[in-house]
Design a protein around this motif. Structure first.
Motif, mmCIF file in Angstrom:
data_model
loop_
_atom_site.group_PDB
_atom_site.id
_atom_site.type_symbol
_atom_site.label_atom_id
_atom_site.label_comp_id
_atom_site.label_asym_id
_atom_site.label_seq_id
_atom_site.Cartn_x
_atom_site.Cartn_y
_atom_site.Cartn_z
ATOM 1 N N ASP A 1 1.937 4.409 11.653
ATOM 2 C CA ASP A 1 0.393 4.390 11.643
ATOM 3 C C ASP A 1 -0.194 3.147 10.779
ATOM 4 O O ASP A 1 -0.077 2.920 9.905
ATOM 5 C CB ASP A 1 -0.251 5.624 10.905
ATOM 6 C CG ASP A 1 -1.445 5.724 11.234
ATOM 7 O OD1 ASP A 1 -2.179 5.659 12.513
ATOM 8 O OD2 ASP A 1 -2.273 5.725 10.034
ATOM 9 N N GLN A 2 -0.799 2.358 11.774
ATOM 10 C CA GLN A 2 -1.049 0.961 11.390
ATOM 11 C C GLN A 2 -2.439 1.057 10.443
ATOM 12 O O GLN A 2 -2.252 0.197 9.586
ATOM 13 C CB GLN A 2 -1.373 0.053 12.218
ATOM 14 C CG GLN A 2 0.011 -0.317 13.244
ATOM 15 C CD GLN A 2 -0.376 -1.394 14.519
ATOM 16 O OE1 GLN A 2 -1.390 -2.368 14.288
ATOM 17 N NE2 GLN A 2 0.393 -1.654 15.160
ATOM 18 N N ASN A 3 -3.465 2.055 10.660
ATOM 19 C CA ASN A 3 -4.214 2.043 9.670
ATOM 20 C C ASN A 3 -3.695 2.449 8.169
ATOM 21 O O ASN A 3 -4.345 1.878 7.224
ATOM 22 C CB ASN A 3 -5.328 3.550 10.269
ATOM 23 C CG ASN A 3 -6.043 2.853 11.555
ATOM 24 O OD1 ASN A 3 -6.193 1.628 11.652
ATOM 25 N ND2 ASN A 3 -6.316 3.631 12.414
ATOM 26 N N THR A 4 -2.820 3.397 8.231
ATOM 27 C CA THR A 4 -2.465 3.675 6.843
ATOM 28 C C THR A 4 -1.974 2.492 6.106
ATOM 29 O O THR A 4 -2.066 2.328 5.064
ATOM 30 C CB THR A 4 -1.404 4.861 6.826
ATOM 31 O OG1 THR A 4 -2.083 6.194 7.473
ATOM 32 C CG2 THR A 4 -0.891 5.319 5.661
ATOM 33 N N ALA B 1 0.117 7.273 0.490
ATOM 34 C CA ALA B 1 1.842 7.110 0.659
ATOM 35 C C ALA B 1 2.381 8.212 1.400
ATOM 36 O O ALA B 1 3.459 8.048 2.017
ATOM 37 C CB ALA B 1 2.330 6.929 -0.667
ATOM 38 N N ASP B 2 1.828 9.208 1.073
ATOM 39 C CA ASP B 2 2.511 10.776 1.625
ATOM 40 C C ASP B 2 2.210 10.472 3.126
ATOM 41 O O ASP B 2 3.169 11.038 4.031
ATOM 42 C CB ASP B 2 1.729 11.899 1.177
ATOM 43 C CG ASP B 2 2.304 12.362 -0.364
ATOM 44 O OD1 ASP B 2 3.189 11.783 -0.553
ATOM 45 O OD2 ASP B 2 1.425 13.064 -1.055
ATOM 46 N N ASN B 3 0.940 10.203 3.612
ATOM 47 C CA ASN B 3 0.552 9.948 5.080
ATOM 48 C C ASN B 3 1.665 8.946 5.682
ATOM 49 O O ASN B 3 2.044 9.021 6.931
ATOM 50 C CB ASN B 3 -0.653 9.369 4.940
ATOM 51 C CG ASN B 3 -1.243 9.774 6.352
ATOM 52 O OD1 ASN B 3 -1.118 11.039 6.883
ATOM 53 N ND2 ASN B 3 -2.016 8.934 7.384
ATOM 54 N N TYR B 4 1.932 7.828 4.921
ATOM 55 C CA TYR B 4 2.920 7.047 5.556
ATOM 56 C C TYR B 4 4.259 7.431 5.618
ATOM 57 O O TYR B 4 4.857 7.086 6.715
ATOM 58 C CB TYR B 4 2.901 5.606 4.521
ATOM 59 C CG TYR B 4 3.948 4.601 4.894
ATOM 60 C CD1 TYR B 4 3.912 4.011 6.316
ATOM 61 C CD2 TYR B 4 4.839 4.078 4.113
ATOM 62 C CE1 TYR B 4 4.773 3.162 6.618
ATOM 63 C CE2 TYR B 4 5.875 3.208 4.416
ATOM 64 C CZ TYR B 4 5.742 2.715 5.432
ATOM 65 O OH TYR B 4 6.611 1.841 5.993
#
Length: 789
Positions: free
Chosen positions: A735-738, A726-729
């Protein structure tokens, strides 16, 4: 001058361009020759090889030009530090930046600074040279190994009432400790590589790879006559013979090349409000002479070829993300030419000297009168056109059509794309516009409505390449089709079409391949080079079918890029003739990389090509050389470790990574590689620790946070995984991987509403398999209970 963090240059081939015809005394000298004119003289001239003779030999015949040059930015580009040249306050004054207090003082008639060195300790350093004069002055410090470094603290040379006459740091808002890549003692603040070519005349870098030292020399310390006109001994000889009545019937007058205009004039056709050239401009030699330094580029040979196209010796940046906004406006410090090539001015035949005196560098005419040479003043220089008070703010042509952006803290640079303000593009792409640059308390919509009232609503309906570039950068629906349309549109500037081709690398398809096949034959070398960029995504054998003929391209950088792409073609797929041609091309590519042999990135690029050729030992040596010339270049350790992994020497690779980490090298890519190695070793706890460090050290890379989330989930820690993802998103919403990981882990944890939300967000990003995601959403709708978590 050195500037922002994003100025750091990584050496990948960027661009090349068409040969421009010009009258040249000498032609055909090869890569690696030491001076221009190494081939035999041609035509009527029968002189000796041209040599540099200095500006004093020019003054008698060119006194007016010399007087204009005196005191110019070129004249004062670099000077020996003394009482007359140093502008900064060295009267025992101090300046503090993030806890480091530097002191500027004089001793024995010399100028010194006490500041932090490469070891983090405070040392006294003598100021050897000044660099520039306005709006700031930088200071250069020489080290025993021949390196000359630009101090990060500069003198604001503006008047005091404008905020000047003070010391300030180029990176005012961030700490730059001694181990930072932008510390003044590091390779990215190195004068020999970063600055020297454009601040001195006949600069010879003279880097010795074996000893990792410099013996840099120049003929004249500043940008003097021969920096632009080339070595002039034969011209002086021609002039003296002319005085004695000897006429060699030489149209070049003994010059290395000819920069005279073609005699075209600007005239107003009947009833027109914009002037047109009396004849098309066919020769751009002079503009590319200026572009040698006034462009975002890197050098591919130490032997500049006077009279040749710039892109035979330099790699020019396209409208790349981070350098330019999606609509092509300047973002990072890109030095004019990339902007100018986008402009209608360039398309119409305008060149640098239509606006600037080539010797003083000043504008030919002040204010709007400069633009009024070609734009009828009664139509344009009036409130009926610009809708601002006459002679007030917003009434200058440059206010709206050449907005500025500030670099190096105090240096305002004009955007030379001469664009019409488009707030509608700002709404769509986030690019700035001149209206909101001034009216920063208003919204983009406010500006758009004002322009609609003034010029009509159909004003902004015209398509703009900014729409396409933004779509391609964000993977928006229809981006691939928009790119193909832009690539085929021959009304668009070459640098724009080349950028579209480069972006098409991310959208490979049969239609794109055919477009590339067509554009490699384009007369515009920028477009040919962009087409080669696009080939990166295709199998080696498909590259061969398109790139092979470009091994004979007239432009060096196109040949180099073709060779780099073809290095991956298996020898069993080649004829003997093709093998030899590719081998010759690769040698040329390596030679171009070695023009910057002090840069670890160059050796990394060479290693990659060597690996594609199957030369593992040569690649290993190049990676080791990269580490030797820059022990802080983390990617070289990672690539060397990966080479060991692929050759069944994983333990040796792990040792390489560990040695870099033990030496204090803090880089996310190192920790990420170590994490992957620990996974291969079955050491999951250490792998997760490494992935955590990678994400902390390099939060700007979404791959690191994504991998950490996957690792946590795979070890039975889904709550922690969702938190990390969630932080990465939040940091990387595209970012589609996330997003894929978030929706699947949320589903597995029966967080159906979250899973549906993430799936819809993924669907909005135009993923490659939208039907599968729609099916996923339908299944979730069926699975979730009436009251979801």
């Amino acid at each position: 001058m050195l500037s922002l963090r994003t100025q750091v240059l990584l050496f990948v081939v960027l661009i090349a361009a068409i040969v421009i015809g010009s009258l040249m005394l000498y032609t055909g000298w090869q890569r690696g020759s030491s001076t221009p004119g190494s081939s035999s003289p041609t035509g009527a001239a029968k002189y000796l090889q041209a040599t540099y003779i200095g500006r004093d030999a020019c003054i008698d015949c060119h006194e007016q030009e010399h007087n204009l040059w005196l005191g110019s930015h070129h004249d004062l580009a670099m000077q020996i530090a003394n009482e007359k040249t140093v502008l900064g306050d060295f009267n025992d004054v101090s300046f503090t930046h993030f806890g480091v207090t530097s002191r500027f003082f004089k001793k024995d008639g010399k100028f010194f600074v006490n500041t932090d060195g490469p070891d983090g300790q405070m040392h006294d350093y003598e100021i050897k040279y000044t660099f520039g004069v306005t709006p700031l002055q930088q200071y250069l410090i020489e080290f025993p190994d021949g390196r000359v470094q630009a101090l990060g603290i500069s003198w604001d040379a503006r008047p005091k009432e404008k905020g000047g006459q003070r010391w300030y740091h180029l990176y005012a808002d961030e700490p730059i400790p001694y181990d930072d890549e932008l510390h003044w003692t590091g390779p990215n603040q190195n004068w020999n590589y970063m600055c020297a070519e454009c601040h001195s005349t006949r600069l010879r870098k003279n880097y010795d790879l074996k000893t990792n030292t410099y013996n840099t020399t120049w003929y004249e310390i500043n940008v003097s006559c021969e920096a632009c006109h080339g070595p002039s001994s034969n011209h002086v000889r021609w002039a003296k013979e002319k005085e004695r009545g000897i006429d060699r019937n030489d149209p070049t007058m003994g010059m290395a090349f000819q920069m005279k205009d073609d005699g075209g004039t600007w005239e107003y056709p009947d009833g027109e409000v914009i002037a047109k050239r009396s004849k098309p401009r066919e020769d751009r030699t002079m503009m590319y002479m200026c572009a040698r330094c006034h462009s975002r580029r890197s050098v591919t040979t130490e032997d500049y070829e006077y009279g040749h196209h710039l892109l035979d010796t330099h790699r020019l940046s396209l409208l790349d993300e981070g350098l330019y906004f999606p609509d092509g406006q300047i973002q990072d410090e890109v030095y004019v030419i990339g902007s100018f090539l986008q402009s209608k001015m360039y398309q119409s035949g305008v060149t640098c000297t239509d606006c600037h005196d080539p010797h003083s560098m000043q504008r030919l005419i002040p204010g709007n009168n400069l633009c009024s040479q070609c734009h009828l003043p009664k139509h344009y220089d009036t409130p009926k056109h610009h809708f601002h008070e006459e002679d007030g703010e917003g009434s200058l042509c440059t206010d709206c059509h050449m907005p500025t952006r500030t670099y190096m803290g105090v240096d305002d640079r004009f955007d030379h794309s001469f664009r019409i303000p488009r707030p509608d593009l700002s709404i769509l792409t986030g690019s700035p516009n001149a209206c909101n640059n001034c009216h920063d308390d208003q919204t983009y919509e406010w500006s758009e409505n004002a322009l609609d009232d003034w010029y009509g609503k159909d004003r902004s309906n015209k398509p703009h390449y900014g729409h396409t570039i933004h779509a391609a950068r964000t993977n928006a629906p229809g981006a691939a089709q928009k790119l193909l349309k832009l690539i085929e549109d021959d009304t668009q500037p070459g640098i724009v079409r080349a950028t579209a081709l480069s972006l098409a690398q991310g959208y490979p398809s049969e239609a794109a391949y055919h477009a590339i096949q067509k554009q490699v034959q384009n007369a515009d070398t920028l477009i040919r080079f962009g087409a080669l960029n696009a080939l990166e995504s295709y199998a080696p054998i498909m590259r061969l079918q398109i790139a092979y003929d470009l091994l004979d391209d007239p432009i060096t950088n196109v040949r180099d890029e073709a060779a780099r792409l073809l290095a991956a073609v298996g020898p069993e797929q080649l004829t003997n003739e093709q093998k030899q041609a590719i081998e010759t091309g690769i040698e040329g590519y390596i030679a171009s990389q070695m023009a910057n042999a002090e840069r670890a990135e160059s050796h990394l690029n060479i290693a990659l090509v060597q690996l594609q050729r199957g030369k593992v030992e040569a690649a290993e040596q190049s990676y080791k050389t990269a580490i030797r010339v820059n022990p802080d270049f983390a990617q070289a350790y990672v690539n060397l470790a990966d080479l060991y992994r692929t050759t069944d020497r994983d333990e040796l690779g792990i040792a390489v990574l560990q040695s870099a980490i033990d030496d204090g090298l803090k880089a996310g890519v190192l920790q990420y590689a170590m994490g992957l190695a620990m996974v291969r070793q079955g050491n999951t706890p250490e792998a997760i620790n490494a992935f955590k460090l990678a994400a902390e050290l390099t939060p700007e890379d979404p791959q690191f946070g994504y991998t950490l989330g996957i690792a946590l989930n795979s070890t039975g820690q889904p709550a922690q995984a969702l938190s990390v993802l969630a932080d990465n998103y939040e940091r990387h919403p595209k970012d589609q991987n996330t997003l894929t990981a978030l929706m699947t882990i949320s589903r597995d944890q029966q967080k159906y509403d979250d899973a549906i939300r993430y799936a819809n967000a993924l669907l909005a990003l135009n993923p490659p398999n939208p039907e599968a995601i729609k099916l996923f959403i339908r299944q979730l709708e069926l699975q979730k209970p009436s009251t979801s978590q």
